[in-house]
Scaffold this motif. Structure first.
Motif, PDB file in Angstrom:
ATOM      1  N   LEU A  51       0.826  -1.211   0.000  1.00 48.76           N
ATOM      2  CA  LEU A  51       0.000   0.000   0.000  1.00 48.76           C
ATOM      3  C   LEU A  51       0.861   1.262   0.000  1.00 48.76           C
ATOM      4  O   LEU A  51       0.518   2.260  -0.643  1.00 48.76           O
ATOM      5  N   GLU A  52       1.985   1.231   0.700  1.00 47.67           N
ATOM      6  CA  GLU A  52       2.872   2.401   0.754  1.00 47.67           C
ATOM      7  C   GLU A  52       3.425   2.720  -0.636  1.00 47.67           C
ATOM      8  O   GLU A  52       3.479   3.879  -1.047  1.00 47.67           O
ATOM      9  N   LYS A  53       3.815   1.661  -1.364  1.00 46.25           N
ATOM     10  CA  LYS A  53       4.351   1.869  -2.712  1.00 46.25           C
ATOM     11  C   LYS A  53       3.246   2.348  -3.660  1.00 46.25           C
ATOM     12  O   LYS A  53       3.474   3.197  -4.521  1.00 46.25           O
ATOM     13  N   GLN A  54       2.024   1.793  -3.487  1.00 41.37           N
ATOM     14  CA  GLN A  54       0.892   2.260  -4.308  1.00 41.37           C
ATOM     15  C   GLN A  54       0.660   3.755  -4.084  1.00 41.37           C
ATOM     16  O   GLN A  54       0.397   4.499  -5.029  1.00 41.37           O
ATOM     17  N   HIS A  55       0.761   4.176  -2.818  1.00 43.84           N
ATOM     18  CA  HIS A  55       0.566   5.596  -2.495  1.00 43.84           C
ATOM     19  C   HIS A  55       1.633   6.443  -3.177  1.00 43.84           C
ATOM     20  O   HIS A  55       1.338   7.491  -3.761  1.00 43.84           O
ATOM     21  N   ASP A  56       2.889   5.984  -3.130  1.00 47.22           N
ATOM     22  CA  ASP A  56       3.984   6.736  -3.770  1.00 47.22           C
ATOM     23  C   ASP A  56       3.777   6.816  -5.287  1.00 47.22           C
ATOM     24  O   ASP A  56       4.042   7.863  -5.899  1.00 47.22           O
ATOM     25  N   MET A  57       3.305   5.737  -5.899  1.00 50.60           N
ATOM     26  CA  MET A  57       3.063   5.740  -7.353  1.00 50.60           C
ATOM     27  C   MET A  57       1.974   6.746  -7.717  1.00 50.60           C
ATOM     28  O   MET A  57       2.100   7.498  -8.682  1.00 50.60           O
ATOM     29  N   MET A  58       0.889   6.746  -6.935  1.00 49.28           N
ATOM     30  CA  MET A  58      -0.184   7.723  -7.183  1.00 49.28           C
ATOM     31  C   MET A  58       0.346   9.147  -7.034  1.00 49.28           C
ATOM     32  O   MET A  58       0.052  10.024  -7.854  1.00 49.28           O
TER      33      MET A  58
END
Length: 590
Positions: free
Chosen positions: A515-522
């Protein structure tokens, strides 16, 4: 025990007379071969029986015997890493008896009777216990501790308990009931498959089941204890989506039901799961999986039982306090089995020949999911999440099974064959899919991942919806007719589609995203879009902004190793600022 004789045979349906003392849903043994069947209708002394094995060779006058018990499963140590057919017969044990081809009338116990398990007591003599209380544990696999529970309906005081090695049929404890009686407790309990296991109360679905699949976790999340449907035409990737969820979903136990699936697809599962290394434990994925294989060439009636068998096993592990994910692939073929049996019973057909009770049967199945406080004297929480694949003929989701499913589930992942043909996987259409859990889980995402999670998700969805509207204009009058801000929107939406939503299931890094990486990608995509938007309003050329080298870095970010995510994010973020600043300086100098 009721005994009768066969009056009529119609495929998997057998009508027997002389069965006046039998009850609905009793298990029966048909003929001298002792084929397994279940009573599904009673008229006077005639019982209609769906037989779970091939009925060729049966004729009128053949004996039928009722066992007087409903269709039940055996629940105890030995379930994990087992492969069963639709009525919980272990396929590996059957193969040793009959070879590679399933023979009729083979009687094999569901749990091995000759294996001794090391039972470690958790209570002592004199302790008060009630239904659901844990009296001890068995280390079933390296990662699953099997909790031995007091069966529902039992209450009293521990009179005797002993540790050591026991088979599933031996007594490990004796409970003295309030009326002075005694109840022996073993490692195994039985439960009728058509009746949901009891619990104290259901909890609100306000926590996500994290899957590591970006399009699911970010745009259309499923709650822990929630239900989701994955409808899609042939070749759109339903089975791959379910395999990914089985591998990566944040669940302690996985129950995978191949209901009427192609044999080669089930073979892939059987070959792949033992080799897959569970990222959380380092052991094989099979060490926390139960497989139920009822392929399309197996008797059709057993399909109808397979999803009940699977969900009862899943509820048993939920009662231990585990988070369980159940994959049913596919409920359409289960509904086809219902339709076939209904037709042979000569019931009034509903829409497209399906029985009128199709919707209520589907609801009975899906409603057994949920995050619950289990039966026990302490507060123990367990969750059962259900993901059902639907295979509508021709991909038309207006057909009855899809529509009945959509009325029940709260998450709809609409698989699109046009996306699949473009090699965009997972082929979940972001314009037609939805999740009704978003509102209840908003607080969780904001508190546990980032306070701007929901805001970023909203910006992404808005850009994707704007892209769909602009695409119609582009098809009519061409790209040149668009204004610069609209062209930038299209480019940002393309970045969302190709860099964020597209996920490679076969890439070691990209197959799972935290989820942390998904947030960074967004954040990177939105940062680029908003900074470029500001530069555009300052007079910068759209072509310069579209062709910035940092856009490739944004696209490659998804392949960043987990331990380098923070560092790479900072680099790409500062690169966006620097390149847009440099481009604006060049324009001013020019």
């Amino acid at each position: 025990m009721s005994k009768g004789t066969i009056k009529k045979v119609a495929g998997p349906l057998v009508i027997a007379k002389g069965m006046r003392d039998a009850n609905m849903f009793d298990v029966v043994r048909v003929s001298d071969r002792r084929l397994i069947g279940e009573i599904i209708e009673i008229h006077g002394d005639e019982a209609s029986i769906q037989v779970y094995e091939e009925t060729s060779g049966l004729g009128p006058g053949t004996p039928v015997e009722s066992t007087g018990e409903p269709m039940s499963v055996e629940l105890g140590p030995g379930l994990i890493s087992s492969i069963y057919d639709g009525i919980q017969r272990p396929l590996d044990a059957i193969m040793k008896i009959s070879g590679n081809n399933l023979q009729r009338g083979v009687e094999v116990p569901s749990l091995k009777r000759d294996v001794a398990w090391d039972f470690v007591p958790a209570v002592k003599v004199g302790d008060s216990v009630s239904a659901g209380d844990i009296i001890g544990t068995v280390q079933e696999t390296e990662i699953v501790s099997h909790k031995i529970m007091i069966p529902p309906g039992v209450l009293g005081t521990i009179k005797e308990i002993r540790g050591g090695n026991f088979t599933v049929t031996e007594t490990v404890a004796v409970v003295e009931t309030p009326d002075g009686g005694e109840r022996e407790i073993g490692l195994m309990q039985k439960w009728p498959v058509r009746r949901g296991r009891p619990y104290l109360r259901k909890l609100s679905p306000d926590m996500p089941l994290i899957t590591g699949q970006r399009v699911i976790d970010t745009l259309f999340p499923i709650a822990k204890g929630g239900v989701a449907a994955v409808p899609g035409p042939f070749g759109s990737g339903k089975t791959v989506v379910q395999h990914q969820l089985a591998k990566w979903a944040e669940a302690d136990i996985v129950v995978y039901i191949g209901c009427g699936e192609r044999g080669n697809e089930m073979t892939d599962v059987l070959n792949e799961f033992p080799e897959l290394v569970d990222p959380k434990t380092g052991y094989s994925l099979m060490k926390r999986t139960v497989l139920i294989a009822n392929t399309s060439d197996m008797p059709v009636a057993a399909r109808e039982a397979s999803i009940y068998t699977g969900i009862t096993i899943a509820e048993y592990f939920r009662d231990m306090g585990y988070s369980v994910a159940l994959m049913a692939d596919s409920t359409s073929r289960w509904a086809e089995a219902l339709r076939e049996m209904s037709g042979r019973l000569e019931e009034m057909p509903g829409e497209e020949g399906y029985p009128a009770y199709l919707g209520s049967r589907l609801a009975q199945f899906y409603e057994r999911a949920g995050r619950v406080i289990t039966l026990s004297s302490g507060e123990r929480e367990g969750a059962l999440s259900v993901i059902g694949a639907v295979s509508p003929p021709g991909g038309d989701i207006s057909e009855p099974v899809s529509q009945a499913t959509l009325r029940i589930v709260k998450v709809f992942w609409s698989l699109d064959s046009s996306l699949a043909y473009k090699r965009h996987f997972p082929a979940i259409n972001w314009l037609t899919s939805y999740s009704l859990y978003l509102d209840t889980m908003e607080k969780w995402f904001d508190a546990n991942v980032a306070p701007d999670w929901v805001e970023l998700r909203t910006k992404l969805m808005r850009l994707l919806q704007d892209e769909a509207e602009l695409e119609e204009i582009v098809q009519l009058v061409g790209m040149d007719a668009l204004s610069s801000p609209d062209r930038l929107k299209l480019e940002a939406a393309r970045s969302i589609r190709e860099d964020f939503l597209h996920q490679n299931a076969f890439d070691e890094v990209d197959t799972y995203t935290s989820l942390e990486k998904q947030h960074d990608m967004m954040l990177l995509i939105v940062q680029y879009y908003e900074k470029a938007q500001a530069a555009l309003s300052g007079g910068m050329d759209i072509e310069t902004l579209i062709s910035l080298p940092v856009r490739e870095q944004i696209g490659r970010f998804k392949y960043t190793d987990p331990d380098q995510v923070r560092e790479t994010f900072e680099q790409v973020s500062s690169q966006i600022d620097q390149e847009i600043y440099d481009a604006s300086q060049k324009k001013e100098d020019f």
